[in-house]
Design a protein around this motif. Structure first.
Motif, short mmCIF file in Angstrom:
data_model
loop_
_atom_site.label_atom_id
_atom_site.label_comp_id
_atom_site.label_asym_id
_atom_site.label_seq_id
_atom_site.Cartn_x
_atom_site.Cartn_y
_atom_site.Cartn_z
N GLU A 180 0.84 -1.20 0.00
CA GLU A 180 0.00 0.00 0.00
C GLU A 180 0.87 1.25 0.00
OE1 GLU A 180 -4.09 0.05 1.23
OE2 GLU A 180 -3.49 -1.19 2.93
N CYS A 181 2.01 1.17 0.69
CA CYS A 181 2.94 2.28 0.73
C CYS A 181 3.45 2.56 -0.69
CB CYS A 181 4.10 1.95 1.67
SG CYS A 181 5.29 3.27 1.81
N ALA A 182 3.82 1.50 -1.41
CA ALA A 182 4.33 1.65 -2.78
C ALA A 182 3.24 2.25 -3.68
CB ALA A 182 4.78 0.30 -3.32
N ARG A 183 2.02 1.77 -3.53
CA ARG A 183 0.89 2.29 -4.30
C ARG A 183 0.69 3.77 -4.05
NH1 ARG A 183 -4.69 -1.14 -3.88
NH2 ARG A 183 -3.92 -3.12 -4.67
N HIS A 184 0.78 4.11 -2.76
CA HIS A 184 0.57 5.48 -2.34
C HIS A 184 1.62 6.40 -2.98
CE1 HIS A 184 -1.11 8.44 0.41
NE2 HIS A 184 0.12 8.84 0.67
N GLN A 185 2.88 5.96 -2.96
CA GLN A 185 3.97 6.75 -3.56
C GLN A 185 3.74 6.91 -5.05
OE1 GLN A 185 5.92 8.54 -1.90
NE2 GLN A 185 5.38 7.59 0.04
N GLU A 186 3.33 5.81 -5.69
CA GLU A 186 3.09 5.82 -7.13
C GLU A 186 1.99 6.82 -7.46
OE1 GLU A 186 1.46 2.47 -9.89
OE2 GLU A 186 3.20 1.73 -8.80
N TYR A 187 0.94 6.81 -6.65
CA TYR A 187 -0.18 7.71 -6.85
C TYR A 187 0.27 9.16 -6.71
CZ TYR A 187 -4.43 10.31 -5.74
OH TYR A 187 -5.42 11.25 -5.71
N LYS A 188 1.08 9.43 -5.69
CA LYS A 188 1.55 10.79 -5.46
C LYS A 188 2.41 11.27 -6.63
CE LYS A 188 1.90 12.00 -0.65
NZ LYS A 188 2.76 11.98 0.54
N THR A 189 3.31 10.40 -7.11
CA THR A 189 4.17 10.74 -8.25
C THR A 189 3.31 11.02 -9.47
OG1 THR A 189 5.81 9.25 -7.35
CG2 THR A 189 6.15 9.96 -9.61
N HIS A 190 2.31 10.16 -9.67
CA HIS A 190 1.41 10.30 -10.81
C HIS A 190 0.71 11.66 -10.76
CE1 HIS A 190 -1.06 8.94 -14.07
NE2 HIS A 190 -2.15 9.32 -13.41
N LYS A 191 0.26 12.03 -9.58
CA LYS A 191 -0.40 13.33 -9.38
C LYS A 191 0.55 14.47 -9.74
CE LYS A 191 -4.66 13.63 -7.99
NZ LYS A 191 -5.27 13.60 -9.28
N LYS A 192 1.79 14.37 -9.25
CA LYS A 192 2.78 15.41 -9.53
C LYS A 192 3.04 15.52 -11.03
CE LYS A 192 5.46 15.29 -5.25
NZ LYS A 192 6.60 14.58 -4.68
N GLU A 193 3.09 14.35 -11.71
CA GLU A 193 3.32 14.33 -13.15
C GLU A 193 2.19 15.04 -13.89
OE1 GLU A 193 5.82 10.15 -13.42
OE2 GLU A 193 3.80 10.26 -14.23
N GLU A 194 0.95 14.77 -13.45
CA GLU A 194 -0.21 15.39 -14.08
C GLU A 194 -0.17 16.91 -13.93
OE1 GLU A 194 -3.84 13.86 -12.54
OE2 GLU A 194 -3.80 12.09 -13.83
N ILE A 195 0.18 17.36 -12.73
CA ILE A 195 0.23 18.80 -12.48
C ILE A 195 1.35 19.45 -13.30
CG2 ILE A 195 0.73 20.56 -10.71
CD1 ILE A 195 -0.69 18.55 -8.71
#
Ligand SMILES: [Zn+2]
Ligand SMILES: [Zn+2]
Length: 184
Positions: free
Chosen positions: A107-122
């Motif tokens: 879940e930690c890895a997923r969470h990090q991936e999600y955060k990175t993905h969000k940053k990429e989108e922005i």
């Protein structure tokens, strides 16, 4: 009718939801998860948590190994999940510490991936709207197809000019491929 069902896994402690007719744990594949209906969750558990004194309430504020209370999760959400785990998971004979830890890491890895993905989108949006440099942009090398490329910075362009004069090819080029060395 398809409805979302919340479930808790008594083996790994997963708190998740599914539309599956036969819910199973998405982390440890345990086939015997406990369905917890939303109404029961909100009305009973959250009302109980809200009735506690602050110090008793804080006993349920067990941080997940990832994310932050108040930023990624509300206090009530964290307390609810902990309450459910104390009630349905930790005393269950099927509970596995190993699987609990494994799930937390996933879940930690997923969470990090999600955060990175969000940053990429922005970053992509800011690049498009304001023309700001996008550190996440992946440019594919036209020669070898690698995405291990980088934008040639103004500084390294300046160095090229200094070393090889104004005719340096580098000045014209925008990108450098770290795999094959091609520049374009
Ligand atoms: Zn599980
Ligand atoms: Zn290349």
């Amino acid at each position: 009718m398809d409805t979302w069902k919340n479930y808790i896994c008594p083996v790994c402690g997963a708190w998740s939801c599914t539309k599956d007719r036969f819910p199973t744990c998405e982390f440890c594949q345990n086939e015997d998860v406990i369905i917890i209906e939303d109404e029961k969750l909100h009305n009973e558990i959250q009302a109980y948590l809200k009735s506690l004194t602050r110090s008793d309430f804080e006993k349920y504020l067990v941080l997940p190994s990832y994310g932050e209370i108040g930023k990624d999760y509300t206090e009530l959400y964290v307390a609810t999940v902990e309450y459910i785990r104390q009630k349905y998971v930790f005393d269950d004979p099927r509970f596995s510490k190993t699987k609990f830890n494994e799930r937390e890491h996933q879940e930690c890895a997923r969470h990090q991936e999600y955060k990175t993905h969000k940053k990429e989108e922005i970053a992509a949006l800011r690049e498009e709207v304001y023309g700001e440099p996008n550190p996440y942009r992946k440019v594919t090398c036209p020669t070898c197809g690698s995405t291990n490329t980088e934008k040639i910075s103004a500084l390294s362009k300046g160095v090229s000019v200094g070393l090889f004069g104004i005719f340096s090819q580098k000045v014209k080029h925008q990108f450098h491929c770290n795999s094959c060395g091609y520049e374009w």
